[in-house]
Design a protein around this motif. Structure first.
Motif, short mmCIF file in Angstrom:
data_model
loop_
_atom_site.label_atom_id
_atom_site.label_comp_id
_atom_site.label_asym_id
_atom_site.label_seq_id
_atom_site.Cartn_x
_atom_site.Cartn_y
_atom_site.Cartn_z
N LEU A 163 65.61 -19.04 -11.21
CA LEU A 163 65.64 -18.21 -12.42
C LEU A 163 65.94 -19.12 -13.60
O LEU A 163 66.92 -19.87 -13.58
CB LEU A 163 66.73 -17.14 -12.31
N SER A 165 61.21 -17.22 -12.20
CA SER A 165 61.47 -16.07 -13.08
C SER A 165 62.07 -16.54 -14.40
O SER A 165 62.77 -17.57 -14.45
CB SER A 165 62.42 -15.08 -12.40
N GLU A 195 77.29 -12.12 -17.21
CA GLU A 195 76.01 -11.55 -16.75
C GLU A 195 75.32 -12.43 -15.70
O GLU A 195 74.66 -11.92 -14.81
CB GLU A 195 75.08 -11.34 -17.95
N HIS A 212 73.08 -12.22 -11.18
CA HIS A 212 71.78 -12.69 -10.70
C HIS A 212 71.92 -13.75 -9.60
O HIS A 212 70.95 -14.07 -8.93
CB HIS A 212 70.98 -13.30 -11.86
N SER A 259 70.55 -13.52 -5.97
CA SER A 259 69.10 -13.34 -5.80
C SER A 259 68.33 -14.66 -5.91
O SER A 259 67.12 -14.67 -5.68
CB SER A 259 68.57 -12.35 -6.84
N TYR A 260 69.01 -15.75 -6.30
CA TYR A 260 68.31 -17.01 -6.54
C TYR A 260 69.06 -18.19 -5.92
O TYR A 260 70.29 -18.16 -5.80
CB TYR A 260 68.15 -17.25 -8.06
N ILE A 268 69.81 -21.36 -10.67
CA ILE A 268 69.66 -20.77 -11.99
C ILE A 268 69.79 -21.89 -13.01
O ILE A 268 70.73 -22.69 -12.96
CB ILE A 268 70.72 -19.69 -12.26
#
Length: 213
Positions: A33, A57, A69, A73, A76-77, A80
């Motif tokens: 991401l 992404s 924030e 995420h 899911s990755y 980042i």
């Protein structure tokens, strides 16, 4: 691994590093991401220009509460990458606090070396609260076969942050690939530019593996 690419000085090639590094990490078969934390939205402009299928992404989060924030995420990755802002200290602080590793691109210029001190002060401030935070310099936009390109390591040795051995040179291939929302790994896969990015990604992964062990 969460990596922020940050320098309080503009024009050091943060977005070029962030985009191409994300592609190199995705090339290992990892889910990546890329977060655009720069209010100028350069990464999102790059993604909009892209017509090929995405290889990672992209989302925009140019907000000071970034560090709250990003963890949403993380599960899911595999990686980042955060493209941080210049001269927006509250957003930069959020990006640093969200990160495991802060990558500081520096051009071979005395102005860039001096400006790095401002970014390092933010990193040192964050380390008070996050003692496992790491930071590394990466030489970017190096002009090959120049004395200043060779001397940059000596200049950076005055700081308590190591510089990666991998360097990224000033190459037309980066601009050419960005125009179409691509990376050098796609448009110039056998080029020196692509080899430099792959070497950078490999060195970062190896570094992170060492500090984690």
């Amino acid at each position: 691994m969460i990596i922020s690419v940050l320098n309080q000085k503009g024009g050091v090639g943060k977005t070029t590093i962030a985009v191409n590094l994300s592609a190199a990490l995705a090339g290992y078969g990892k889910k990546v991401l890329l977060i655009d934390a720069d209010p100028q939205g350069s990464v999102q402009d790059w993604a909009t220009a892209r017509t090929a299928d995405p290889i990672f992404s992209v989302i925009g989060l140019p907000r000071p509460n970034l560090h709250r924030e990003v963890p949403m995420h993380a599960d899911s990755y595999d990686h980042i990458v955060i493209d941080g802002p210049p001269r927006v200290n509250d957003v930069a602080r959020g990006a640093i606090m969200a990160s495991d590793l802060v990558l500081i691109p520096v051009q071979p210029s005395p102005y860039d070396v001096w400006a790095a001190e401002e970014t390092l002060s933010l990193v040192n401030e964050a380390m008070t609260y996050k003692n496992n935070l790491k930071a590394l310099f990466v030489i970017n936009r190096k002009i090959t076969n120049t004395a200043i390109g060779r001397d940059i390591y000596e200049s950076l040795s005055n700081y308590d942050v190591p510089a990666l051995k991998s360097v990224v040179s000033q190459r037309v291939a980066f601009a050419e690939s960005a125009i179409s929302g691509n990376t050098v790994l796609e448009t110039h896969p056998e080029s020196p530019a692509a080899e430099e990015i792959k070497a950078l990604a490999e060195e970062i992964i190896n570094y992170q593996d060492r500090v984690a062990s």
